[in-house]
Scaffold this motif. Structure first.
Motif, PDB file in Angstrom:
ATOM      1  N   THR A  19       0.741  -1.258   0.052  1.00  0.00           N
ATOM      2  CA  THR A  19      -0.135  -0.127   0.070  1.00  0.00           C
ATOM      3  C   THR A  19       0.909   1.340   0.079  1.00  0.00           C
ATOM      4  O   THR A  19       1.781   1.446   0.922  1.00  0.00           O
ATOM      5  N   HIS A 137      -1.565  -7.531   4.771  1.00  0.00           N
ATOM      6  CA  HIS A 137      -2.133  -7.020   6.059  1.00  0.00           C
ATOM      7  C   HIS A 137      -1.882  -7.710   6.950  1.00  0.00           C
ATOM      8  O   HIS A 137      -1.245  -8.809   7.293  1.00  0.00           O
ATOM      9  N   TYR A 211      -3.993  -3.293   9.837  1.00  0.00           N
ATOM     10  CA  TYR A 211      -2.999  -2.888   9.204  1.00  0.00           C
ATOM     11  C   TYR A 211      -2.657  -3.415   7.828  1.00  0.00           C
ATOM     12  O   TYR A 211      -2.903  -4.407   7.669  1.00  0.00           O
ATOM     13  N   VAL A 212      -2.251  -2.435   7.002  1.00  0.00           N
ATOM     14  CA  VAL A 212      -1.641  -2.866   5.692  1.00  0.00           C
ATOM     15  C   VAL A 212      -0.095  -2.578   5.705  1.00  0.00           C
ATOM     16  O   VAL A 212       0.247  -1.632   6.649  1.00  0.00           O
ATOM     17  N   SER A 252      -0.051 -12.310   3.134  1.00  0.00           N
ATOM     18  CA  SER A 252      -0.769 -12.299   1.956  1.00  0.00           C
ATOM     19  C   SER A 252      -0.868 -13.255   1.094  1.00  0.00           C
ATOM     20  O   SER A 252       0.216 -14.246   0.978  1.00  0.00           O
TER      21      SER A 252
END
Length: 277
Positions: A19, A137, A211-212, A252
């Motif tokens: 991100t 994440h 959270y990312v 992920s």
């Protein structure tokens, strides 16, 4: 545990969806927002990274160091299409698994998600049926972890939060060997606090947060190719301790470039737990 057969490479190159850190919290809406809303979606910084095969080191990983472990898990449960059966028959296995591998005195399971390939359209998804998440994440933040305890155990929360609390996810295949969309873990020793970005989850009635992650070249990615139904990944998504141990683990799913064209479609379950010490 022994490495799987057939042999797999020591490492692959895969795309990880990070991100962009633009100073504004990214957001994700679980409904169609007003057209006037300016969206700041996560996962728009795609990076090709090296993802290492964790099998040669499988016995070395530690929940409080790297933030994840792979352990044997009984494969006898079958009715994953029956939500009530999952809660009555599978949850006790998960509770025992988490206690045994963390030393927690009490484990509370609060939800689970069955993950399959599904359309991205939110209308096709349900609270339990979701697609694999191709986004780096971690499920909780310094604020949303304790808040989850207060939401679920309001009468006990003050006492429980006075001691160590940690959240662990248990991820495993339902029935078959995982041949596509494996889960990659970011070694917590390679990530910094500044790499975690707070993302707002927008529901009509409330706003949550997870959270990312922003990209950092030192991130070390690990996966366990060809996991079977009698194995489970246990990884940490929140820890109240601030003594240097792993607190949040970025993870992920990713498209494995070695996936054969005729690979079995991945069907997995992810169970979220709170552990009290």
């Amino acid at each position: 545990m022994d490495q799987p057969t057939p042999p797999v490479p020591d490492r692959v190159r895969g795309t990880i969806n990070y991100t962009v850190d633009n100073g504004i919290p990214p957001d994700y809406y679980f409904y169609e927002p007003d057209p006037s809303v300016t969206l700041n979606p996560p996962g728009t910084d795609l990076r090709e990274v090296e993802i290492r095969n964790g099998w040669p080191e499988v016995d070395r990983f530690d929940l409080d160091r790297e933030g994840f472990v792979l352990k044997p898990f009984p494969a006898g449960f079958g009715p994953f299409d029956d939500d009530a059966a999952i809660r009555s028959g599978f949850y006790p296995q998960v509770e025992d698994f988490v206690k045994r591998n963390t030393g927690a005195r009490r484990v509370v399971i609060f939800d689970h998600t069955i993950r399959r390939r599904l359309p991205a359209d939110l209308k096709v998804q349900t609270e339990v049926q979701r697609p694999a998440v191709l986004l780096v994440h971690s499920d909780y933040t310094v604020a949303s972890g304790p808040q989850r305890v207060r939401d679920l155990l309001p009468e006990e929360a003050d006492e429980l939060l006075g001691r160590r609390v940690a959240f662990y996810n248990v991820w495993k295949s339902l029935y078959e060997v995982v041949e596509e969309l494996p889960l990659a873990m970011c070694d917590a020793t390679s990530q910094g606090d500044g790499d975690m970005l707070r993302m707002e989850l927008k529901y009509r009635e409330r706003t949550g947060e997870i959270y990312v992650m922003r990209h950092a070249p030192q991130h070390r990615w690990i996966y366990f190719p060809h996991m079977t139904a009698d194995q489970a990944l246990l990884f940490k998504t929140y820890d109240s301790e601030t003594d240097g141990r792993a607190r949040f683990v970025g993870h992920s799913a990713f498209e494995d470039p070695n996936t054969p064209p005729n690979a079995r479609k991945r069907e997995s379950i992810e169970v979220r737990t709170m552990a009290f010490f």
